[in-house]
Design an enzyme around this catalytic site. Structure first.
Site, mmCIF file in Angstrom:
data_model
loop_
_atom_site.group_PDB
_atom_site.id
_atom_site.type_symbol
_atom_site.label_atom_id
_atom_site.label_comp_id
_atom_site.label_asym_id
_atom_site.label_seq_id
_atom_site.Cartn_x
_atom_site.Cartn_y
_atom_site.Cartn_z
ATOM 1 N N ARG A 217 0.934 -1.248 -0.097
ATOM 2 C CA ARG A 217 0.108 -0.089 0.006
ATOM 3 C C ARG A 217 0.832 1.148 -0.056
ATOM 4 N NH1 ARG A 217 -3.671 -2.065 -1.861
ATOM 5 N NH2 ARG A 217 -5.562 -2.679 -1.139
ATOM 6 N N HIS A 265 -1.423 -0.189 -9.995
ATOM 7 C CA HIS A 265 -1.948 -1.293 -9.367
ATOM 8 C C HIS A 265 -2.565 -2.358 -9.907
ATOM 9 C CE1 HIS A 265 -4.596 -1.044 -5.199
ATOM 10 N NE2 HIS A 265 -4.260 -2.425 -5.598
HETATM 11 P P1 NAP Z 1 -2.645 -10.711 5.007
HETATM 12 O O1 NAP Z 1 -2.540 -12.113 4.753
HETATM 13 O O2 NAP Z 1 -3.409 -10.178 6.147
HETATM 14 O O3 NAP Z 1 -0.991 -10.370 5.767
HETATM 15 C C1 NAP Z 1 -0.538 -9.189 6.190
HETATM 16 C C2 NAP Z 1 0.630 -9.420 6.854
HETATM 17 O O4 NAP Z 1 1.251 -8.232 7.141
HETATM 18 C C3 NAP Z 1 0.767 -10.409 7.875
HETATM 19 O O5 NAP Z 1 2.116 -11.168 7.996
HETATM 20 C C4 NAP Z 1 0.937 -9.406 9.416
HETATM 21 O O6 NAP Z 1 1.574 -10.058 10.371
HETATM 22 C C5 NAP Z 1 1.800 -8.021 8.820
HETATM 23 N N1 NAP Z 1 1.502 -7.192 9.437
HETATM 24 C C6 NAP Z 1 0.304 -6.195 9.551
HETATM 25 N N2 NAP Z 1 0.524 -5.150 10.173
HETATM 26 C C7 NAP Z 1 1.763 -5.043 10.516
HETATM 27 C C8 NAP Z 1 2.659 -4.262 11.315
HETATM 28 N N3 NAP Z 1 2.217 -3.138 12.042
HETATM 29 N N4 NAP Z 1 4.119 -4.517 11.731
HETATM 30 C C9 NAP Z 1 4.413 -5.671 10.778
HETATM 31 N N5 NAP Z 1 3.668 -6.501 10.136
HETATM 32 C C10 NAP Z 1 2.431 -6.219 10.078
HETATM 33 O O7 NAP Z 1 -2.394 -10.080 4.048
HETATM 34 P P2 NAP Z 1 -2.232 -10.427 2.176
HETATM 35 O O8 NAP Z 1 -3.313 -10.984 1.809
HETATM 36 O O9 NAP Z 1 -0.760 -10.971 2.378
HETATM 37 O O10 NAP Z 1 -2.271 -9.058 1.682
HETATM 38 C C11 NAP Z 1 -1.291 -7.877 1.875
HETATM 39 C C12 NAP Z 1 -1.529 -6.532 1.253
HETATM 40 O O11 NAP Z 1 -1.253 -6.735 0.000
HETATM 41 C C13 NAP Z 1 -3.000 -6.082 1.150
HETATM 42 O O12 NAP Z 1 -3.556 -5.585 2.631
HETATM 43 C C14 NAP Z 1 -3.035 -5.057 0.247
HETATM 44 O O13 NAP Z 1 -2.742 -4.016 0.799
HETATM 45 C C15 NAP Z 1 -1.997 -5.599 -0.626
HETATM 46 N N6 NAP Z 1 -2.296 -6.040 -1.923
HETATM 47 C C16 NAP Z 1 -2.047 -5.218 -3.037
HETATM 48 C C17 NAP Z 1 -2.415 -5.799 -4.338
HETATM 49 C C18 NAP Z 1 -1.914 -5.312 -5.698
HETATM 50 O O14 NAP Z 1 -2.164 -5.383 -6.622
HETATM 51 N N7 NAP Z 1 -1.005 -4.080 -5.576
HETATM 52 C C19 NAP Z 1 -3.303 -6.820 -4.543
HETATM 53 C C20 NAP Z 1 -3.772 -7.648 -3.326
HETATM 54 C C21 NAP Z 1 -3.332 -7.195 -2.124
HETATM 55 P P3 NAP Z 1 0.965 -10.953 11.277
HETATM 56 O O15 NAP Z 1 1.168 -12.406 10.254
HETATM 57 O O16 NAP Z 1 1.845 -11.090 12.461
HETATM 58 O O17 NAP Z 1 -0.437 -10.970 11.237
#
Ligand code: NAP
Length: 302
Positions: A217, A265
């Site tokens: 993000r 994006h």
């Molecule tokens: P997820 O499964 O919810 O994983 C989030 C990860 O971030 C977890 O490992 C979490 O830690 C960690 N985290 C959250 N807050 C944190 C903090 N303050 N400090 C350190 N680590 C932290 O999410 P995901 O499915 O992998 O997706 C991640 C992000 O990718 C989405 O939220 C979105 O913003 C982005 N995204 C982008 C696209 C694109 O096309 N560019 C597409 C899809 C998603 P824990 O494991 O300890 O909970």
């Protein structure tokens, strides 16, 4: 079961048929009496902003993995599930691997300019440490693909929860995670805790010449600090897929900076063919009173 499709109009032609096929028992509607709605399929940018009339909805299923726009909606009282889709994970892994290889092999050196640049032996992946911020669904998929090529991948997450085949550092070890990252990939969600995490001080902790790849993000990154770190020569390059304002305004300095590659994006798309069955399974769980998968923790915001 009556399910409201609360997403931009442009989503309907792509999503209605795969959703209906994945869940034939569902009556998928675009409006109607809010009290008659059993569940909501949601994506940002649609017309429905007030969720309070949907008093009987047992689930809001997001079509996006990032939920910052809906989790902060004060009218949301229903359980919220984010999208966890194998197509999304595969797409993100391929996107990140492609840009990592550009950085790793120094592809930008080889211009069609008649100069025989054979002074650099291409390094092997095993000599190029990569750090992935966020070891969630997407961070793990990216790390796994990079690991198969041979990159030493370190993960970083809030909890530091163990992930098979990868070293994971917890929140108190961000310094270490950054200091070793010749390539840094950000896959953190947008939350109060992650905003401006990659500020000037943190970017300064990266090794000289490091690359940043940000498909997580835009709010995680301090835009001005990134430009300063590139201008000073401290950072090598940044590949940015997400921004504080999207579409990225035409006059934004990122567009013209030679050290930045902007992608619009497109890192990973939720694909109806793989995501519709995920949504259908969750809708059935909600209707049956079974535990809903991929629930968002509102206190954490992801
Ligand atoms: P997820 O499964 O919810 O994983 C989030 C990860 O971030 C977890 O490992 C979490 O830690 C960690 N985290 C959250 N807050 C944190 C903090 N303050 N400090 C350190 N680590 C932290 O999410 P995901 O499915 O992998 O997706 C991640 C992000 O990718 C989405 O939220 C979105 O913003 C982005 N995204 C982008 C696209 C694109 O096309 N560019 C597409 C899809 C998603 P824990 O494991 O300890 O909970």
């Amino acid at each position: 079961m009556r399910v409201l499709f609360a997403a931009p109009d442009s989503y309907w032609p792509r999503w209605s048929q795969p959703l209906q096929a994945a869940c034939p028992e569902m009556d998928l509607v675009r409006d109607g009496d809010p009290a008659s709605i059993d569940a909501i399929i949601y994506a940002p940018g649609g017309e429905i902003a007030d969720l309070s009339p949907y008093v009987n909805a047992r689930l809001v299923q997001s079509l996006w993995a990032g939920v910052e726009k809906i989790v902060t909606n004060q009218t949301l009282t229903q359980p919220l599930a984010r999208m966890v889709d194998p197509g999304l994970a595969q797409g993100m892994a391929e996107f990140c691997t492609g840009w990592v290889m550009r950085a790793h092999l120094g592809m930008d050196r080889y211009l069609q300019d008649g100069i025989w640049r054979n002074d650099v032996v291409p390094p092997l992946a095993k000599t190029r440490p990569v750090t992935v911020l966020g070891t969630g669904e997407l961070g793990r998929a990216v790390a796994a693909m990079l690991g198969t090529i041979g990159f030493p991948v370190t993960g970083y997450s809030a909890s530091g929860r163990a992930v098979a085949g990868m070293r994971v550092l917890g929140a108190q070890h961000l310094d270490e995670a950054l200091a070793q990252a010749q390539i840094l990939i950000n896959l953190l969600p947008d939350t109060a805790e992650t905003r401006n995490l990659l500020n000037a001080a943190r970017l300064a902790q990266l090794p000289e010449g490091a690359w940043l790849i940000n498909p997580g993000r835009g709010t995680v990154l301090d835009d001005a600090a990134l430009i300063a770190a590139l201008d000073s020569g401290h950072l090598g390059h940044a590949v940015l897929d997400v921004f504080r304002t999207e579409p990225l305004p035409a006059d934004h300095p990122f567009w013209s900076h030679p050290g930045i590659t902007v992608t619009p994006h497109i890192a990973a798309e939720t694909r109806p063919e793989t995501a519709a069955p995920v949504a259908a399974a969750n809708l059935r769980r909600a209707m049956a009173g079974e535990p809903i998968l991929h629930l968002v923790d509102r206190s954490k915001g992801y």
